[in-house]
Design a protein around this motif. Structure first.
Motif, PDB file in Angstrom:
ATOM      1  N   ARG A 174       0.983  -1.332   0.066  1.00 60.62           N
ATOM      2  CA  ARG A 174       0.179   0.015   0.003  1.00 60.62           C
ATOM      3  C   ARG A 174       0.931   1.365  -0.018  1.00 60.62           C
ATOM      4  NH1 ARG A 174      -3.697  -1.140  -2.454  1.00 60.62           N
ATOM      5  NH2 ARG A 174      -2.186  -2.986  -2.800  1.00 60.62           N
ATOM      6  N   PRO A 175       0.571   2.090  -0.776  1.00 61.97           N
ATOM      7  CA  PRO A 175       1.413   3.568  -0.964  1.00 61.97           C
ATOM      8  C   PRO A 175       1.587   4.254   0.516  1.00 61.97           C
ATOM      9  CG  PRO A 175      -0.008   3.341  -2.973  1.00 61.97           C
ATOM     10  CD  PRO A 175      -0.503   2.238  -1.887  1.00 61.97           C
ATOM     11  N   TRP A 176       0.250   4.201   1.172  1.00 61.11           N
ATOM     12  CA  TRP A 176       0.386   5.049   2.213  1.00 61.11           C
ATOM     13  C   TRP A 176       1.044   4.313   3.464  1.00 61.11           C
ATOM     14  CZ3 TRP A 176      -2.324   2.124   5.993  1.00 61.11           C
ATOM     15  CH2 TRP A 176      -3.405   1.245   5.441  1.00 61.11           C
ATOM     16  N   TYR A 177       1.199   3.105   3.390  1.00 61.93           N
ATOM     17  CA  TYR A 177       1.548   2.420   4.585  1.00 61.93           C
ATOM     18  C   TYR A 177       3.137   2.555   4.929  1.00 61.93           C
ATOM     19  CZ  TYR A 177       2.617  -1.609   7.750  1.00 61.93           C
ATOM     20  OH  TYR A 177       2.963  -2.137   8.935  1.00 61.93           O
ATOM     21  N   LYS A 178       3.440   2.710   6.352  1.00 67.63           N
ATOM     22  CA  LYS A 178       4.707   2.997   6.765  1.00 67.63           C
ATOM     23  C   LYS A 178       4.698   2.277   8.272  1.00 67.63           C
ATOM     24  CE  LYS A 178       8.053   6.596   6.328  1.00 67.63           C
ATOM     25  NZ  LYS A 178       8.232   8.031   5.952  1.00 67.63           N
ATOM     26  N   ALA A 179       5.583   1.143   8.308  1.00 69.78           N
ATOM     27  CA  ALA A 179       5.576   0.399   9.345  1.00 69.78           C
ATOM     28  C   ALA A 179       6.423   1.250  10.494  1.00 69.78           C
ATOM     29  CB  ALA A 179       6.414  -0.848   9.227  1.00 69.78           C
ATOM     30  N   ASP A 180       5.844   1.250  11.510  1.00 74.35           N
ATOM     31  CA  ASP A 180       6.575   2.258  12.670  1.00 74.35           C
ATOM     32  C   ASP A 180       7.086   1.509  13.832  1.00 74.35           C
ATOM     33  OD1 ASP A 180       7.377   4.048  14.358  1.00 74.35           O
ATOM     34  OD2 ASP A 180       5.497   4.938  14.673  1.00 74.35           O
ATOM     35  N   ALA A 181       8.288   1.453  13.961  1.00 77.82           N
ATOM     36  CA  ALA A 181       8.778   0.431  14.987  1.00 77.82           C
ATOM     37  C   ALA A 181       8.308   0.963  16.504  1.00 77.82           C
ATOM     38  CB  ALA A 181      10.382   0.433  14.993  1.00 77.82           C
ATOM     39  N   GLN A 182       7.871   2.202  16.490  1.00 76.26           N
ATOM     40  CA  GLN A 182       7.518   2.730  17.690  1.00 76.26           C
ATOM     41  C   GLN A 182       5.860   2.765  17.914  1.00 76.26           C
ATOM     42  OE1 GLN A 182       9.838   4.175  19.955  1.00 76.26           O
ATOM     43  NE2 GLN A 182      11.103   3.347  18.188  1.00 76.26           N
ATOM     44  N   TYR A 183       5.551   1.917  17.185  1.00 75.33           N
ATOM     45  CA  TYR A 183       3.916   1.859  17.209  1.00 75.33           C
ATOM     46  C   TYR A 183       3.297   1.264  18.384  1.00 75.33           C
ATOM     47  CZ  TYR A 183      -0.670  -0.478  16.632  1.00 75.33           C
ATOM     48  OH  TYR A 183      -2.072  -0.685  17.140  1.00 75.33           O
ATOM     49  N   SER A 184       2.291   1.876  18.931  1.00 78.78           N
ATOM     50  CA  SER A 184       1.746   1.659  20.291  1.00 78.78           C
ATOM     51  C   SER A 184       0.203   1.558  19.970  1.00 78.78           C
ATOM     52  CB  SER A 184       2.032   2.589  21.264  1.00 78.78           C
ATOM     53  OG  SER A 184       1.137   2.541  22.342  1.00 78.78           O
ATOM     54  N   SER A 185      -0.691   0.834  20.447  1.00 71.84           N
ATOM     55  CA  SER A 185      -1.955   0.962  20.410  1.00 71.84           C
ATOM     56  C   SER A 185      -2.623   2.283  20.916  1.00 71.84           C
ATOM     57  CB  SER A 185      -2.689  -0.246  20.876  1.00 71.84           C
ATOM     58  OG  SER A 185      -2.461  -0.563  22.284  1.00 71.84           O
ATOM     59  N   GLU A 186      -1.741   2.773  21.773  1.00 70.84           N
ATOM     60  CA  GLU A 186      -2.101   4.303  22.304  1.00 70.84           C
ATOM     61  C   GLU A 186      -2.369   5.118  21.699  1.00 70.84           C
ATOM     62  OE1 GLU A 186      -2.762   4.512  25.905  1.00 70.84           O
ATOM     63  OE2 GLU A 186      -2.351   2.397  25.791  1.00 70.84           O
ATOM     64  N   SER A 187      -1.790   5.089  20.242  1.00 71.00           N
ATOM     65  CA  SER A 187      -2.091   6.164  19.425  1.00 71.00           C
ATOM     66  C   SER A 187      -3.329   6.152  18.474  1.00 71.00           C
ATOM     67  CB  SER A 187      -0.751   6.138  18.264  1.00 71.00           C
ATOM     68  OG  SER A 187      -0.990   4.699  17.497  1.00 71.00           O
ATOM     69  N   LEU A 188      -4.232   4.906  18.947  1.00 69.30           N
ATOM     70  CA  LEU A 188      -5.574   4.938  18.347  1.00 69.30           C
ATOM     71  C   LEU A 188      -6.505   5.934  19.111  1.00 69.30           C
ATOM     72  CD1 LEU A 188      -4.109   2.244  17.124  1.00 69.30           C
ATOM     73  CD2 LEU A 188      -6.418   1.232  17.290  1.00 69.30           C
ATOM     74  N   SER A 189      -7.187   6.385  18.248  1.00 75.39           N
ATOM     75  CA  SER A 189      -8.291   7.292  18.968  1.00 75.39           C
ATOM     76  C   SER A 189      -9.406   6.316  19.610  1.00 75.39           C
ATOM     77  CB  SER A 189      -8.879   8.232  18.065  1.00 75.39           C
ATOM     78  OG  SER A 189      -9.859   7.370  16.936  1.00 75.39           O
ATOM     79  N   SER A 190     -10.310   6.954  20.236  1.00 75.98           N
ATOM     80  CA  SER A 190     -11.351   6.092  21.010  1.00 75.98           C
ATOM     81  C   SER A 190     -12.319   5.523  19.954  1.00 75.98           C
ATOM     82  CB  SER A 190     -12.243   7.144  22.085  1.00 75.98           C
ATOM     83  OG  SER A 190     -12.585   8.095  21.323  1.00 75.98           O
ATOM     84  N   VAL A 191     -12.527   6.219  19.106  1.00 77.33           N
ATOM     85  CA  VAL A 191     -13.148   5.899  17.771  1.00 77.33           C
ATOM     86  C   VAL A 191     -12.750   4.553  17.185  1.00 77.33           C
ATOM     87  CG1 VAL A 191     -14.610   6.505  15.627  1.00 77.33           C
ATOM     88  CG2 VAL A 191     -14.280   8.221  17.480  1.00 77.33           C
ATOM     89  N   GLU A 192     -11.534   4.537  16.751  1.00 75.96           N
ATOM     90  CA  GLU A 192     -10.855   3.664  16.241  1.00 75.96           C
ATOM     91  C   GLU A 192     -10.972   2.543  17.070  1.00 75.96           C
ATOM     92  OE1 GLU A 192      -7.358   5.557  13.166  1.00 75.96           O
ATOM     93  OE2 GLU A 192      -7.114   5.951  15.392  1.00 75.96           O
ATOM     94  N   ARG A 193     -10.517   2.593  18.285  1.00 72.91           N
ATOM     95  CA  ARG A 193     -10.344   1.407  19.267  1.00 72.91           C
ATOM     96  C   ARG A 193     -12.069   0.901  19.311  1.00 72.91           C
ATOM     97  NH1 ARG A 193      -6.099   3.652  22.528  1.00 72.91           N
ATOM     98  NH2 ARG A 193      -7.494   5.358  23.205  1.00 72.91           N
ATOM     99  N   GLU A 194     -12.851   1.741  19.187  1.00 71.69           N
ATOM    100  CA  GLU A 194     -14.284   1.250  19.454  1.00 71.69           C
ATOM    101  C   GLU A 194     -14.629   0.474  18.233  1.00 71.69           C
ATOM    102  OE1 GLU A 194     -17.482   0.159  21.021  1.00 71.69           O
ATOM    103  OE2 GLU A 194     -16.118   1.266  22.057  1.00 71.69           O
ATOM    104  N   ASN A 195     -14.199   1.218  16.952  1.00 67.21           N
ATOM    105  CA  ASN A 195     -14.440   0.448  15.595  1.00 67.21           C
ATOM    106  C   ASN A 195     -13.917  -1.046  15.358  1.00 67.21           C
ATOM    107  OD1 ASN A 195     -16.267   2.577  14.489  1.00 67.21           O
ATOM    108  ND2 ASN A 195     -14.455   3.506  13.552  1.00 67.21           N
ATOM    109  N   ALA A 196     -12.478  -1.144  15.613  1.00 65.55           N
ATOM    110  CA  ALA A 196     -11.776  -2.396  15.835  1.00 65.55           C
ATOM    111  C   ALA A 196     -12.366  -3.451  16.668  1.00 65.55           C
ATOM    112  CB  ALA A 196     -10.192  -2.218  16.346  1.00 65.55           C
ATOM    113  N   LYS A 197     -13.020  -2.908  17.731  1.00 69.44           N
ATOM    114  CA  LYS A 197     -13.619  -3.735  18.593  1.00 69.44           C
ATOM    115  C   LYS A 197     -14.957  -4.322  17.821  1.00 69.44           C
ATOM    116  CE  LYS A 197     -15.284  -4.499  23.312  1.00 69.44           C
ATOM    117  NZ  LYS A 197     -16.688  -5.297  23.054  1.00 69.44           N
ATOM    118  N   SER A 198     -15.835  -3.192  17.430  1.00 72.92           N
ATOM    119  CA  SER A 198     -17.204  -3.450  16.727  1.00 72.92           C
ATOM    120  C   SER A 198     -17.080  -4.655  15.625  1.00 72.92           C
ATOM    121  CB  SER A 198     -17.781  -2.175  16.145  1.00 72.92           C
ATOM    122  OG  SER A 198     -17.946  -1.559  17.211  1.00 72.92           O
TER     123      SER A 198
END
Lengths: 214, 266
Positions: A174-198
């Motif tokens: 994907r042209p937009w994708y950039k893996a980030d070694a520092q990734y943390s699930s904390e960076s997800l917004s509450s809407v994103e977290r809720e959507n992932a769960k839904s």
């Protein structure tokens, strides 16, 4: 008379070629079986990808036609996306079909047009999940492939790396994708977290898991 | 204001369709909105039969103006004086209008969106002819309808213009009248898998059939149309004729599926 003979010869030749093509003869029943209520009216096959035109009747006995994009993953065909309208090269590209395969699916499309379509793509498929909640009303139309990739995309937009080779390969392309070694699930917004769960809950409740997001 | 919309819709719906009246397609004008229907249709163009709608739009703009004034602490008494509850009724006097919730942004938003929805129906219906017009003949006539003849490999018949244009037609109507935006220049919403996330991203949400209004969208896995009546009983879209195998623009009764709206439902 001569026309009839020519047509018969052409038909025989086409039938022979079809029967002599073990790939198509083998794959067609498998692909058709994924759409038990629809009739396959056209099927194109290139390596592990297939584009199908399907015909059916709705609850009101009205005829309709849809298209479907399928991929053979781990020896089994899966439906990536299906729906009415026209599947253009940019759509196939967004769903992970390599450019070389797209060129084979659309031989009559001029290279200039193809370039224009393929260069314009590049956004995530479900970017709205950043800000808008998704519920069953939206999710019910998606294939298991779409549900899985939609959930994975929420994490991928924040740079998460994936162990799963399929997900890794898809997002790496994907042209937009950039893996980030520092990734943390904390960076997800509450809407994103809720959507992932839904999405996960919806998949579990309806048995629509394509593969685990890991 | 709400009464104005209702009467507009009623007026619109009480008129028999062109098929019911045995209407005949007349010559079309240069304006794409005028293509494909005769002079006797309810709405022929923005210049001839569209005065009610323009008036309503002006009123909507005026309401927005008043709302802005009120929010800014301006002449808040204006509406109170006009529709105040303490005004005494005199026999024979026309009943007072229903107070307009002018402080509610959702109301003003919806007003505008209801009118845009009506505009969608008016535009879509202007291409419903008798006999129906094949969709590929409308390329260049329906504003924003994409010519897909470049993609001969997109469908098995060799031309997506003839049998796979439902999403293209609905997108054209919504882009022209309800501000549907393209993701980028290279991505057209010519398929259901494209238009569904685009609608979602731009605030369209599902609504029950009884709350459906003209200009809402009817959507299924395979098809999309523009709702043309209050209550979602009918819709206009590019539909396949089973006998001929091609798509034509028609208005038909509608059931099942999902209805999406961009209005705020209260």
């Amino acid at each position: 008379m001569r026309d009839s003979i020519c047509r018969l010869l052409l038909f025989t030749l086409a039938l022979s070629l079809y029967l002599a093509s073990p790939v198509l003869a083998d794959e067609k029943p498998q692909l058709s079986s994924m759409f038990p209520h629809l009739k396959v009216i056209n099927l194109r096959l290139e390596s592990e990808w297939s584009v199908l035109n399907l015909r059916g009747k709705d609850d009101n006995e009205e005829p309709f036609e849809i298209m479907a994009l399928c991929q053979k993953v781990d020896g089994k065909w899966v439906v990536c996306v299906k729906g009415g309208g026209v599947f253009d090269p940019a759509l196939l590209s967004d769903y992970g079909v390599p450019d070389s395969t797209i060129r084979k699916f659309y031989p009559s499309v001029k290279e200039e047009k193809l370039q224009q379509l393929l260069s314009g793509r590049g956004d995530p498929l479900w970017e709205f999940t950043q800000t808008m909640p998704v519920g069953a009303a939206y999710l019910q139309f998606l294939t298991p492939w779409q549900l899985t990739m939609m959930r994975a995309e929420i994490f991928a937009r924040h740079g998460r790396s994936f162990e799963d080779p399929y997900l890794k390969a898809y997002f790496s392309s994907r042209p937009w994708y950039k893996a980030d070694a520092q990734y943390s699930s904390e960076s997800l917004s509450s809407v994103e977290r809720e959507n992932a769960k839904s999405i996960s809950d919806f998949q579990t409740a309806n048995g629509l898991l394509f593969r685990a997001v890991r | 204001m709400a009464i104005s919309f209702e009467s507009h819709i009623r007026h619109h719906h009480n008129r028999p369709s062109i098929q019911q009246r045995g209407g005949k397609q007349q010559s079309s004008s240069a304006n794409p909105i005028n293509q494909g229907h005769g002079q006797d249709l309810f709405v022929n163009s923005r210049d001839s039969g569209f005065h009610d709608f323009n008036a309503a739009k002006t009123l909507g703009q005026r309401l927005q103006e008043l709302g802005r004034q009120q929010r800014a602490g301006g002449n808040s008494a204006m509406f109170g004086q006009q529709v105040g509850e303490d005004k005494v009724h005199v026999r024979g006097e026309a009943p007072l209008p229903t107070p307009v919730p002018i402080n509610d942004p959702a109301f003003l938003n919806n007003n505008n969106r209801e009118m845009q929805g009506l505009e969608s129906v008016i535009l879509a219906r202007s291409f419903v002819t008798n006999p129906p017009t094949r969709i590929d003949k409308l390329v260049g006539k329906v504003p924003n309808l994409k010519d897909l003849s470049w993609c001969k490999d997109c469908t098995y018949k060799g031309s997506p213009n003839t049998n796979n244009m439902c999403a293209n037609f609905a997108t054209a109507i919504l882009t022209t009248t309800q501000g549907l935006k393209m993701q980028d220049s290279a991505v057209d919403y010519i398929s259901i898998p494209r238009i569904r996330p685009a609608l979602k991203a731009q605030g369209w949400h599902s609504v029950s059939r009884d709350k459906a209004m003209p200009g809402d969208v009817w959507l299924s896995d395979s098809h999309i149309e523009i709702i043309s009546t209050k209550g979602g009983t009918h819709s206009i879209g590019s539909n396949t004729d089973p006998q001929r195998g091609y798509q034509y623009v028609t208005e038909r009764p509608r059931s099942g599926g999902t209805i999406l709206t961009r209005r705020t439902i209260r």
